[in-house]
Design a protein around this motif. Structure first.
Motif, PDB file in Angstrom:
ATOM      1  N   ILE A 196       4.820   1.081  -4.102  1.00 17.93           N
ATOM      2  CA  ILE A 196       4.053   0.988  -5.349  1.00 17.93           C
ATOM      3  C   ILE A 196       4.818   1.619  -6.497  1.00 17.93           C
ATOM      4  N   GLN A 197       5.448   2.753  -6.220  1.00 16.73           N
ATOM      5  CA  GLN A 197       6.240   3.424  -7.246  1.00 16.73           C
ATOM      6  C   GLN A 197       7.431   2.573  -7.663  1.00 16.73           C
ATOM      7  N   LYS A 253       0.805  -1.215   0.000  1.00 16.80           N
ATOM      8  CA  LYS A 253       0.000   0.000   0.000  1.00 16.80           C
ATOM      9  C   LYS A 253       0.848   1.280   0.000  1.00 16.80           C
ATOM     10  N   HIS A 254       2.052   1.201   0.519  1.00 17.84           N
ATOM     11  CA  HIS A 254       2.866   2.410   0.650  1.00 17.84           C
ATOM     12  C   HIS A 254       3.205   2.975  -0.730  1.00 17.84           C
ATOM     13  N   PRO A 255       2.995   4.275  -0.926  1.00 13.47           N
ATOM     14  CA  PRO A 255       3.249   4.898  -2.243  1.00 13.47           C
ATOM     15  C   PRO A 255       4.658   4.662  -2.774  1.00 13.47           C
ATOM     16  N   LYS A 262       6.238  -0.084  -9.897  1.00  9.92           N
ATOM     17  CA  LYS A 262       5.947   0.502 -11.210  1.00  9.92           C
ATOM     18  C   LYS A 262       7.230   0.736 -11.995  1.00  9.92           C
ATOM     19  N   CYS A 270       3.922  -3.867 -11.213  1.00  9.40           N
ATOM     20  CA  CYS A 270       2.914  -3.472 -10.229  1.00  9.40           C
ATOM     21  C   CYS A 270       1.656  -4.330 -10.334  1.00  9.40           C
TER      22      CYS A 270
END
Length: 296
Positions: free
Chosen positions: A131-132, A126-128, A135, A140
């Motif tokens: 996730i980045q 969940k942590h941005p 990606k 992702c």
């Protein structure tokens, strides 16, 4: 005369083993991993006693170790003697399972395994920042196959992307970290629909996640093996014999090449899939640089 020849041959075998069998691989076979390390050396906890500060220094270049607590020097044979409480002959028998022809090509792994840690939470990603990072590696879509791990290390809190192995250890990756918490091991993912008895082998879990992006319906029935370190190959040598077909997605570097050659020599019906990404280090790097997402 025959006795002298036998002794000379044994001595030559000992010297060959000391030179060609990788000391890191031997230590990992006893589930011993560095507490601190760099590209050439590492500090481990002592082989024969409990301690809070590591005193067992390993030189990967010289393939030797030194215990600062006792002043004793070690090579791969004496390490096995110490761990198994055995003779030189028995130590040599133990070391026979390591492939002499490729051990000297095994690279110094970047992954650090640590013991003094505490896992605080295991959640969905969940942590941005994580996730980045997923990606940036273009995986992702497969975030459900990994976990968000919050952990304590040396009194400080950290978080990263976690991938569990078969012994409950977890590979941690982020933009800043590449470590293993707990026992180092492979991750074998069984597919109940694997009617063709095939297995696909990867070096790291990002290549596995990439493969999941690319796989077709036909290839999705195979079992998957993530080594998490090529030094872990010895753990699955018997298991691989059970498969009718082995597909390899290993790195295009000296270490990956040596591991690939070892598997090709020991097993039948082995397919080298690295030709797909022959101009890149691994499958994930190829995928990140390749705009056309073809299915295997």
């Amino acid at each position: 005369m025959d006795k002298k020849i036998a002794l000379k041959k044994k001595k030559m075998n000992c010297e060959e083993v000391k030179e060609k069998v990788n000391i890191r691989t031997v230590l990992e076979s006893f589930s011993l991993f560095p507490v601190k390390e760099n590209r050439k050396t590492a500090l481990y906890f002592a082989l024969d006693r409990e301690e809070k500060i590591p005193s067992f220094s390993v030189d990967f270049v010289k393939n030797k170790a030194f215990d600062f607590g006792t002043g004793k020097s070690y090579d791969v044979i004496s390490i096995v003697q110490q761990m198994n409480r055995c003779s030189v002959s028995d130590a040599l028998k133990y070391l026979e399972k390591f492939d002499f022809s490729v051990q000297n090509h095994i690279r110094i792994e970047d992954t650090v395994q640590v013991k003094n840690y505490q896992i605080i939470k295991v959640n969905e990603i969940k942590h941005p920042a994580l996730i980045q990072y997923l990606k940036s590696r273009k995986v992702c879509e497969q975030k459900d196959l990994v976990k968000q791990i919050e952990y304590m290390l040396n009194g400080k809190k950290y978080f990263g992307i976690g991938f569990f192995n078969n012994s409950g250890g977890v590979e941690i990756r982020s933009k800043y970290s590449k470590i293993c918490l707990g026992k180092k091991d492979v991750t074998l993912i069984k597919n109940d629909l694997n009617t063709s008895n095939e297995i696909v082998v990867f070096e790291g879990f990002f290549d596995y996640l990439t493969f999941k992006n690319l796989e077709s319906a036909e290839s999705s029935i195979s079992d998957c093996l993530i080594l998490n370190s090529t030094a872990m190959l010895f753990r699955v040598e018997e298991s691989l014999k059970e498969y009718d077909r082995i597909s390899l997605f290993l790195d295009n570097d000296p270490n990956g090449n040596a591991t690939r050659e070892t598997i090709q020599k020991k097993y039948k019906n082995v397919e080298d899939c690295s030709l797909v990404y022959k101009d890149f280090i691994d499958l994930n790097e190829w995928f990140c640089m390749n705009t056309t997402e073809n299915k295997f």
